[in-house]
Design an enzyme around this catalytic site. Structure first.
Site, PDB file in Angstrom:
ATOM      1  N   HIS A 348      32.837 -24.312  -8.668  1.00 36.69           N
ATOM      2  CA  HIS A 348      31.497 -23.812  -8.320  1.00 36.69           C
ATOM      3  C   HIS A 348      31.000 -22.729  -9.263  1.00 36.69           C
ATOM      4  O   HIS A 348      29.959 -22.124  -8.995  1.00 36.69           O
ATOM      5  CB  HIS A 348      31.477 -23.213  -6.919  1.00 36.69           C
ATOM      6  N   LYS A 527      18.869 -15.111  -1.716  1.00 38.88           N
ATOM      7  CA  LYS A 527      20.194 -15.498  -2.216  1.00 38.88           C
ATOM      8  C   LYS A 527      20.990 -14.217  -2.399  1.00 38.88           C
ATOM      9  O   LYS A 527      20.438 -13.128  -2.298  1.00 38.88           O
ATOM     10  CB  LYS A 527      20.085 -16.266  -3.531  1.00 38.88           C
ATOM     11  N   ARG A 528      22.296 -14.345  -2.683  1.00 34.96           N
ATOM     12  CA  ARG A 528      23.069 -13.150  -2.986  1.00 34.96           C
ATOM     13  C   ARG A 528      22.430 -12.405  -4.167  1.00 34.96           C
ATOM     14  O   ARG A 528      21.823 -13.033  -5.041  1.00 34.96           O
ATOM     15  CB  ARG A 528      24.512 -13.537  -3.328  1.00 34.96           C
ATOM     16  N   LYS A 533      21.205 -13.978 -11.166  1.00 35.37           N
ATOM     17  CA  LYS A 533      20.126 -14.572 -10.370  1.00 35.37           C
ATOM     18  C   LYS A 533      18.784 -13.871 -10.628  1.00 35.37           C
ATOM     19  O   LYS A 533      17.735 -14.342 -10.233  1.00 35.37           O
ATOM     20  CB  LYS A 533      20.484 -14.521  -8.887  1.00 35.37           C
ATOM     21  N   THR A 635      21.534 -24.385  -3.761  1.00 31.76           N
ATOM     22  CA  THR A 635      21.244 -25.319  -2.679  1.00 31.76           C
ATOM     23  C   THR A 635      19.986 -24.864  -1.942  1.00 31.76           C
ATOM     24  O   THR A 635      19.257 -25.685  -1.388  1.00 31.76           O
ATOM     25  CB  THR A 635      22.424 -25.415  -1.682  1.00 31.76           C
ATOM     26  N   LYS A 639      16.484 -26.830  -0.345  1.00 33.02           N
ATOM     27  CA  LYS A 639      15.883 -26.614   0.987  1.00 33.02           C
ATOM     28  C   LYS A 639      14.399 -26.282   0.842  1.00 33.02           C
ATOM     29  O   LYS A 639      13.554 -26.762   1.605  1.00 33.02           O
ATOM     30  CB  LYS A 639      16.609 -25.470   1.708  1.00 33.02           C
TER      31      LYS A 639
END
Ligand code: F58
Length: 799
Positions: A348, A527-528, A533, A635, A639
């Site tokens: 991952h 998200k984290r 990110k 992911t 969504k």
């Protein structure tokens, strides 16, 4: 099943299981009683599935994961059993609001983020498809920490989901294994014998996982740690009351908390113990089941597929060899091949700091026999496949990635781009040696939770338009496509989005005290918090936009609410600084009367699965802005797309495949590609260059540095600012202008409501491929070699 049946069962549980009379019942009692009544309806399909799996004498899948981010379960079970109307009526007839009853359930946060949530979606899909299997993990007493903000700073508090009784689990005191640690290995009659010096008990707790329409149910088995001798009576009798409970407390630490990350050294040993604890217990359980049905252990790979969710259960390789060789007398090489035949490994991440490595001395202390076995695997592999650079043991470390790769018959990445990068980077040499081992399985998400439960407005519209079969055959969403030219459908689609946005606005008002305009664009990044990110790029763009509006308050602006959600690992200082910055910027911008109607920043604390269910259906814009090459898949991106929020994003992870499917014209692309990022990093002073070339970015950075958002404190954001100006590994500065331009394209597009809605609807219609049912079918065919035990839902008559 009628409403009356469910009601009488709920009342019976209220009385006999909870010991409460309806007039005195609290919402907790009603939630528990309803959960038990719903759970009763899972038992029959659960037993039937178990019997069918035994009768088939075929293969089962065991999904080993340190994390299962399952969230709340009541609504999920109600949705899958088709009991929505009945359950609502039961609550109302008892005098309780249905949503309040559902909201009473703690959010089971047994995971950090994407990896844990993926495991939860996979369980749902395996049950929906009738793929016989078990999830195996740890029953953490404390899930992921609760986040709150104090003056904008993240504060972590322990999570207490088990303070109340867990409605869904069955404790199995009869399924208990002793798990050993430490000690020595001795020669005994030419055999190596492990003589451990510690033991902890692993006790099973089972939660049934029901699939769509209740056609199949698998089991999530979570292990709790207990002491072999729980209570030291002699110590108690001496008056040493603390000492008397010490053995129990020590043993229980193993399943006490979910690791929020492993950025700190402290507790590393405990993490290794956790990994071995649940892996060893699961393997013992798997072998017990196998030996109850079959004789010949060499047949194990025909009946057992074990999937390693990242390297956390990587010790499964050596442990299975130890069980087969040391305990069952199989010769070493056969044991190794047998273990490999069972094991699959999912990678991952490519981030070097996230690839697990254990110091050899630590492995030797905790698992001495396993270290020997690992050494033998490594030597054997090097002998059979001479190589330069693919050792499990190197520089005094045990490389769990290499171990997982070598011990698995299939290794998979989680998006097409990620799998290519796995082949080219982290496992380049191993890929050259084993060119058929790596396969891709692009992630997916379950539409049962992420549309049917989370977005009732969209569910109804889709059902009314194309019938019910899309829920278990999500590619049928494409049947919506012709309707995007139908004004009636598009009005209804816009109305559904509006309903969700109004609900979110209400929730923000009630819980955060923030008033937002539901007509504004809801621009969401959840998200984290991590530098790759790039939440800091988003907040810098927010500052630049604020500046631009202030310079031209009468310009043509598009009203936006920027919503953030996410937790930072407690030891990740820079991520916590980013959280503080977002909150500070929000405080200043939200108080500005000039820009208030155009721009707001909202950051509700304690983002979790439940909050995601609230935010995603209400989103207009999905922020997927990671540095290309860093987000393995994502992911959340899927969504958002299926719930009708177009993406602004980079060519990273599954964004690439989302863009291919929804169409480039329905996706706001910006930024460097993965190879361009690598090249850019080699340019000396790339960050400074980019800042010099972008007055907007330079100004925003200078405002942060000079204390505009920190009451003049020029120190508070030194970490972020210095990092961006001088280092900027994640190329925020170099991508900034591209991001800004893409956001202005978003603004322009949003000013055409019909065009925007069309784009949103096409995102829904074209994202059916991102169902986790498709992903699980891929694993079944290409990794597990297993067939479903129920007919495909597409063969069933529509209701
Ligand atoms: C995530 N990994 C990836 N790790 O970042 C994401 O791109 C992907 O979509 C998702 O897996 C599912 O494949 C992830 O969530 C963790 O949470 C680790 C858990 C152990 C500690 C370090 C983080």
């Amino acid at each position: 099943m009628t409403h009356a049946d469910l009601r009488s069962d709920t009342l019976r549980h209220l009385e006999f299981s909870l010991g409460k009379d309806l007039p005195h019942a609290h919402v907790y009692d009603v939630r528990m009683a309803l959960s038990l009544a719903v759970r009763d309806r899972i038992i029959t399909p659960w037993f039937a599935s178990t019997r069918a799996a035994y009768a088939a004498r075929g293969k089962r899948v065991y999904y080993l994961s340190m994390e299962f981010l399952i969230g709340r379960l009541l609504e999920d079970a109600i949705v899958n059993l088709g009991l929505m109307d009945e359950a609502r009526a039961v609550c109302e007839s008892c005098g309780f609001d249905f949503a309040t009853v559902l909201a009473n359930e703690p959010d089971a946060a047994l995971g950090n983020g994407g990896l844990g949530r993926l495991a939860a979606c996979f369980l749902d899909s395996m049950s929906t498809l009738g793929c016989p299997g078990h999830g195996y993990g740890i029953r953490y007493e404390h899930g992921l920490f609760q986040q709150r903000f104090e003056d904008g700073v993240q504060i972590e508090e322990p999570e207490e989901w088990l303070r109340q009784k867990h409605a869904w689990e069955f404790e199995r005191p009869e399924v208990m294994y002793g798990i050993a640690f430490g000690g020595h290995v001795r020669d005994h009659d030419g055999r190596r014998v492990w003589e451990p010096d510690e033991q902890v008990l692993a006790k099973a707790h089972d939660t049934p996982v029901i699939g769509w329409r209740g056609r199949w149910a698998n089991t999530l088995r979570l292990w709790g740690a207990e002491a072999v001798h729980g209570f030291d009576l002699a110590a108690f009798n001496r008056g040493d009351y603390m000492g008397a409970t010490a053995p129990e407390a020590l043993a229980r630490t193993i399943s006490r908390v979910l690791y929020p990350d492993d950025t700190s050294d402290a507790g590393k040993e405990l993490r290794l113990r956790q990994e071995y604890f649940f892996t060893a217990a699961s393997l013992r359980d798997i072998l017990r089941r196998f030996c109850g049905e079959h004789e010949d252990l060499a047949a194990l790979p025909r009946h057992v597929a074990i999937q390693l969710n990242d390297t956390h259960p990587a010790i499964a390789g050596p442990e299975l060899i130890r069980l087969l060789h040391d305990e069952h007398g199989m010769d070493f090489d056969t044991a190794e091949d047998t273990a490999r035949g069972c094991l699959g490994y999912t990678n991952h991440t490519l981030m070097p700091e996230a690839l697990e490595r254990w110091p050899e001395w630590l492995m030797d202390r905790v698992l001495p026999r396993h270290l020997e076995i690992i050494g033998r695997i490594d030597e054997g592999h090097a002998r059979a496949h001479p190589h330069r650079n693919a050792h499990i043991l190197s520089d005094g470390n045990v490389n769990m990635g290499e171990l997982s790769f070598i011990m698995a018959h299939k290794v998979n990445g989680v998006s097409a781009l990620h799998t290519d990068l796995v082949k080219d980077t982290v496992f380049a040499e191993l890929h050259r040696l084993h060119p058929d081992r790596i396969v891709n399985q692009t992630n997916g998400v379950t539409p049962r939770r992420w549309i049917v439960a989370a977005n009732p407005a969209l569910r109804k519209l889709v059902g009314d338009t194309i019938g019910p079969r899309w829920v278990s055959d999500l590619e049928r969403l494409s049947e919506l496509e012709p309707h995007v030219d139908d004004a009636g459908f598009m009005d209804a689609y816009a109305a559904a989005k509006r309903t969700n946005k109004e609900a979110l606005a209400r929730w923000l008002r009630e819980t955060q005290g923030v008033t937002v305009n539901p007509a504004a664009m809801f621009d969401i990044q959840i998200k984290r918090i991590h530098e790759y990110k790039r939440q800091h790029m988003n907040i810098l763009e927010t500052i630049a936009l604020w500046n631009a509006i202030r310079e031209d308050p009468n310009g043509e602006w598009t009203p936006r609410v920027k919503i953030f959600g996410g937790k930072a690992a407690p030891g990740y200082v820079l991520a916590k600084e980013i959280i503080h910055l977002i909150n500070d910027v929000g405080r200043v911008i939200n108080a500005d009367p000039v820009t208030r109607d155009w721009l707001q920043v909202v950051y509700p604390p304690n983002y979790n699965v439940t909050m995601a269910e609230r935010l995603i259906p209400a989103a207009d814009l999905s922020e997927q802005i990671s540095t290309a090459g860093k987000e393995a898949s994502g992911t959340g991106n899927m969504k958002f797309a299926m719930n009708g929020a177009p993406t602004i994003g980079t060519l990273d992870g599954a964004n690439v495949e989302i863009r291919e499917r929804v169409g480039a014209e329905n996706f706001f692309l910006f930024g460097m590609t993965a190879p361009e990022v690598v090249a850019r990093r080699t340019v000396e002073g790339h960050a400074a260059q980019a800042i010099d070339a972008s007055p907007r970015l330079a100004q925003a950075l200078e405002q942060v540095a000079s204390g505009v958002f920190s009451d003049g404190d020029t120190d508070r954001y030194r970490g972020v600012v210095d990092n961006l100006r001088h280092h900027d590994f994640f190329v925020v500065c170099s991508d900034f202008d591209g991001y800004w331009d893409a956001q202005r394209r978003v603004d322009a597009a949003f000013r055409d409501p019909a065009g925007w809605m069309r784009m949103a609807a096409l995102n829904t219609a074209r994202s059916g491929w991102f169902s986790s049912d498709r992903t699980i079918r891929g694993y079944m065919a290409e990794v597990w070699d297993i067939a479903p035990l129920i007919a495909p839902a597409s063969d069933l008559a529509a209701e």
